[in-house]
Scaffold this motif. Structure first.
Motif, PDB file in Angstrom:
ATOM      1  N   PRO A   1      50.222  19.925  34.712  1.00 31.30           N
ATOM      2  CA  PRO A   1      49.124  19.077  34.246  1.00 31.30           C
ATOM      3  C   PRO A   1      48.701  19.498  32.841  1.00 31.30           C
ATOM      4  O   PRO A   1      48.922  20.629  32.429  1.00 31.30           O
ATOM      5  CB  PRO A   1      48.012  19.354  35.260  1.00 31.30           C
ATOM      6  CG  PRO A   1      48.298  20.728  35.753  1.00 31.30           C
ATOM      7  CD  PRO A   1      49.786  20.884  35.725  1.00 31.30           C
ATOM      8  N   ILE A   2      48.104  18.574  32.103  1.00 32.23           N
ATOM      9  CA  ILE A   2      47.596  18.863  30.762  1.00 32.23           C
ATOM     10  C   ILE A   2      46.119  19.184  30.896  1.00 32.23           C
ATOM     11  O   ILE A   2      45.374  18.484  31.578  1.00 32.23           O
ATOM     12  CB  ILE A   2      47.822  17.673  29.824  1.00 32.23           C
ATOM     13  CG1 ILE A   2      49.327  17.404  29.712  1.00 32.23           C
ATOM     14  CG2 ILE A   2      47.215  17.930  28.460  1.00 32.23           C
ATOM     15  CD1 ILE A   2      49.667  16.173  28.938  1.00 32.23           C
ATOM     16  N   GLN A   3      45.680  20.260  30.250  1.00 38.28           N
ATOM     17  CA  GLN A   3      44.282  20.682  30.340  1.00 38.28           C
ATOM     18  C   GLN A   3      43.518  20.303  29.077  1.00 38.28           C
ATOM     19  O   GLN A   3      44.049  20.367  27.976  1.00 38.28           O
ATOM     20  CB  GLN A   3      44.203  22.190  30.542  1.00 38.28           C
ATOM     21  CG  GLN A   3      44.797  22.627  31.854  1.00 38.28           C
ATOM     22  CD  GLN A   3      44.636  24.106  32.088  1.00 38.28           C
ATOM     23  OE1 GLN A   3      44.327  24.872  31.185  1.00 38.28           O
ATOM     24  NE2 GLN A   3      44.856  24.530  33.316  1.00 38.28           N
ATOM     25  N   PHE A   4      42.266  19.900  29.280  1.00 39.58           N
ATOM     26  CA  PHE A   4      41.369  19.514  28.195  1.00 39.58           C
ATOM     27  C   PHE A   4      40.055  20.262  28.344  1.00 39.58           C
ATOM     28  O   PHE A   4      39.600  20.507  29.458  1.00 39.58           O
ATOM     29  CB  PHE A   4      41.028  18.018  28.263  1.00 39.58           C
ATOM     30  CG  PHE A   4      42.193  17.092  28.148  1.00 39.58           C
ATOM     31  CD1 PHE A   4      42.604  16.654  26.907  1.00 39.58           C
ATOM     32  CD2 PHE A   4      42.866  16.646  29.264  1.00 39.58           C
ATOM     33  CE1 PHE A   4      43.667  15.786  26.783  1.00 39.58           C
ATOM     34  CE2 PHE A   4      43.924  15.779  29.161  1.00 39.58           C
ATOM     35  CZ  PHE A   4      44.335  15.343  27.913  1.00 39.58           C
ATOM     36  N   GLY A   5      39.425  20.577  27.237  1.00 39.68           N
ATOM     37  CA  GLY A   5      38.047  21.050  27.245  1.00 39.68           C
ATOM     38  C   GLY A   5      37.160  19.876  26.874  1.00 39.68           C
ATOM     39  O   GLY A   5      37.477  19.122  25.952  1.00 39.68           O
ATOM     40  N   ILE A   6      36.061  19.665  27.587  1.00 42.98           N
ATOM     41  CA  ILE A   6      35.169  18.554  27.284  1.00 42.98           C
ATOM     42  C   ILE A   6      33.738  19.060  27.116  1.00 42.98           C
ATOM     43  O   ILE A   6      33.350  20.071  27.688  1.00 42.98           O
ATOM     44  CB  ILE A   6      35.209  17.460  28.366  1.00 42.98           C
ATOM     45  CG1 ILE A   6      34.788  18.011  29.727  1.00 42.98           C
ATOM     46  CG2 ILE A   6      36.584  16.825  28.443  1.00 42.98           C
ATOM     47  CD1 ILE A   6      34.653  16.943  30.789  1.00 42.98           C
ATOM     48  N   LYS A   7      32.968  18.342  26.271  1.00 48.32           N
ATOM     49  CA  LYS A   7      31.570  18.712  26.041  1.00 48.32           C
ATOM     50  C   LYS A   7      30.768  17.447  25.776  1.00 48.32           C
ATOM     51  O   LYS A   7      31.182  16.592  25.003  1.00 48.32           O
ATOM     52  CB  LYS A   7      31.452  19.655  24.846  1.00 48.32           C
ATOM     53  CG  LYS A   7      30.015  20.063  24.569  1.00 48.32           C
ATOM     54  CD  LYS A   7      29.939  21.085  23.479  1.00 48.32           C
ATOM     55  CE  LYS A   7      28.515  21.368  23.102  1.00 48.32           C
ATOM     56  NZ  LYS A   7      27.845  22.309  23.939  1.00 48.32           N
ATOM     57  N   ASN A   8      29.618  17.344  26.416  1.00 43.57           N
ATOM     58  CA  ASN A   8      28.690  16.244  26.204  1.00 43.57           C
ATOM     59  C   ASN A   8      27.739  16.640  25.077  1.00 43.57           C
ATOM     60  O   ASN A   8      26.935  17.550  25.227  1.00 43.57           O
ATOM     61  CB  ASN A   8      27.915  15.952  27.492  1.00 43.57           C
ATOM     62  CG  ASN A   8      26.940  14.812  27.343  1.00 43.57           C
ATOM     63  OD1 ASN A   8      26.829  14.204  26.291  1.00 43.57           O
ATOM     64  ND2 ASN A   8      26.220  14.519  28.410  1.00 43.57           N
ATOM     65  N   HIS A   9      27.805  15.936  23.951  1.00 42.70           N
ATOM     66  CA  HIS A   9      26.937  16.225  22.807  1.00 42.70           C
ATOM     67  C   HIS A   9      25.676  15.366  22.820  1.00 42.70           C
ATOM     68  O   HIS A   9      24.820  15.517  21.956  1.00 42.70           O
ATOM     69  CB  HIS A   9      27.691  15.995  21.490  1.00 42.70           C
ATOM     70  CG  HIS A   9      28.795  16.966  21.275  1.00 42.70           C
ATOM     71  ND1 HIS A   9      28.586  18.238  20.812  1.00 42.70           N
ATOM     72  CD2 HIS A   9      30.126  16.857  21.490  1.00 42.70           C
ATOM     73  CE1 HIS A   9      29.738  18.875  20.730  1.00 42.70           C
ATOM     74  NE2 HIS A   9      30.693  18.063  21.136  1.00 42.70           N
ATOM     75  N   GLY A  10      25.563  14.473  23.775  1.00 40.83           N
ATOM     76  CA  GLY A  10      24.412  13.581  23.844  1.00 40.83           C
ATOM     77  C   GLY A  10      23.284  14.177  24.671  1.00 40.83           C
ATOM     78  O   GLY A  10      23.375  15.277  25.218  1.00 40.83           O
ATOM     79  N   THR A  11      22.220  13.401  24.772  1.00 43.23           N
ATOM     80  CA  THR A  11      21.055  13.837  25.536  1.00 43.23           C
ATOM     81  C   THR A  11      21.069  13.301  26.971  1.00 43.23           C
ATOM     82  O   THR A  11      20.337  13.782  27.812  1.00 43.23           O
ATOM     83  CB  THR A  11      19.761  13.380  24.851  1.00 43.23           C
ATOM     84  OG1 THR A  11      19.800  11.956  24.699  1.00 43.23           O
ATOM     85  CG2 THR A  11      19.610  14.034  23.487  1.00 43.23           C
ATOM     86  N   LEU A  12      21.900  12.309  27.225  1.00 44.69           N
ATOM     87  CA  LEU A  12      21.985  11.715  28.554  1.00 44.69           C
ATOM     88  C   LEU A  12      23.218  12.238  29.291  1.00 44.69           C
ATOM     89  O   LEU A  12      24.241  12.524  28.670  1.00 44.69           O
ATOM     90  CB  LEU A  12      22.075  10.186  28.444  1.00 44.69           C
ATOM     91  CG  LEU A  12      20.895   9.498  27.780  1.00 44.69           C
ATOM     92  CD1 LEU A  12      21.183   8.012  27.593  1.00 44.69           C
ATOM     93  CD2 LEU A  12      19.639   9.698  28.608  1.00 44.69           C
ATOM     94  N   PRO A  13      23.133  12.344  30.598  1.00 41.25           N
ATOM     95  CA  PRO A  13      24.312  12.785  31.358  1.00 41.25           C
ATOM     96  C   PRO A  13      25.402  11.707  31.323  1.00 41.25           C
ATOM     97  O   PRO A  13      25.116  10.509  31.216  1.00 41.25           O
ATOM     98  CB  PRO A  13      23.791  12.993  32.770  1.00 41.25           C
ATOM     99  CG  PRO A  13      22.532  12.224  32.850  1.00 41.25           C
ATOM    100  CD  PRO A  13      21.980  12.128  31.455  1.00 41.25           C
ATOM    101  N   ILE A  14      26.631  12.140  31.394  1.00 36.90           N
ATOM    102  CA  ILE A  14      27.777  11.230  31.442  1.00 36.90           C
ATOM    103  C   ILE A  14      28.467  11.438  32.781  1.00 36.90           C
ATOM    104  O   ILE A  14      28.799  12.564  33.144  1.00 36.90           O
ATOM    105  CB  ILE A  14      28.754  11.511  30.284  1.00 36.90           C
ATOM    106  CG1 ILE A  14      28.074  11.270  28.940  1.00 36.90           C
ATOM    107  CG2 ILE A  14      30.008  10.648  30.425  1.00 36.90           C
ATOM    108  CD1 ILE A  14      28.917  11.678  27.750  1.00 36.90           C
TER     109      ILE A  14
END
Length: 74
Positions: A48-61
């Motif tokens: 599998p391919i791995q990704f790092g993710i980050k929410n930069h907003g103020t609302l949950p995604i």
């Protein structure tokens, strides 16, 4: 947060084929950054391919299974 694809990329047996994994622009418009530390998928890779993710907003995604990434082979 570290996530990975459900799909298994299998380049074993293809010594001259490599790939690249990138994010999709709609994710950036949602204030979600997808970081691919090593976007190149080397020849003979399997897994599998791995990704790092980050929410930069103020609302949950809300993330759900089936969100597409972009992969190219060459």
């Amino acid at each position: 947060m570290l996530v990975c694809t459900r799909e298994i990329m299998n380049l074993k047996g293809h010594s001259k084929v490599a790939g690249r994994a990138d994010d999709k622009s709609f994710l950036a418009r949602s204030d979600l950054s997808v970081h691919v530390a090593a976007p190149t998928v080397h020849a003979r890779f399997r897994g599998p391919i791995q990704f790092g993710i980050k929410n930069h907003g103020t609302l949950p995604i809300r993330l759900r299974s089936g969100i597409r990434s972009q992969t190219s082979l060459g």
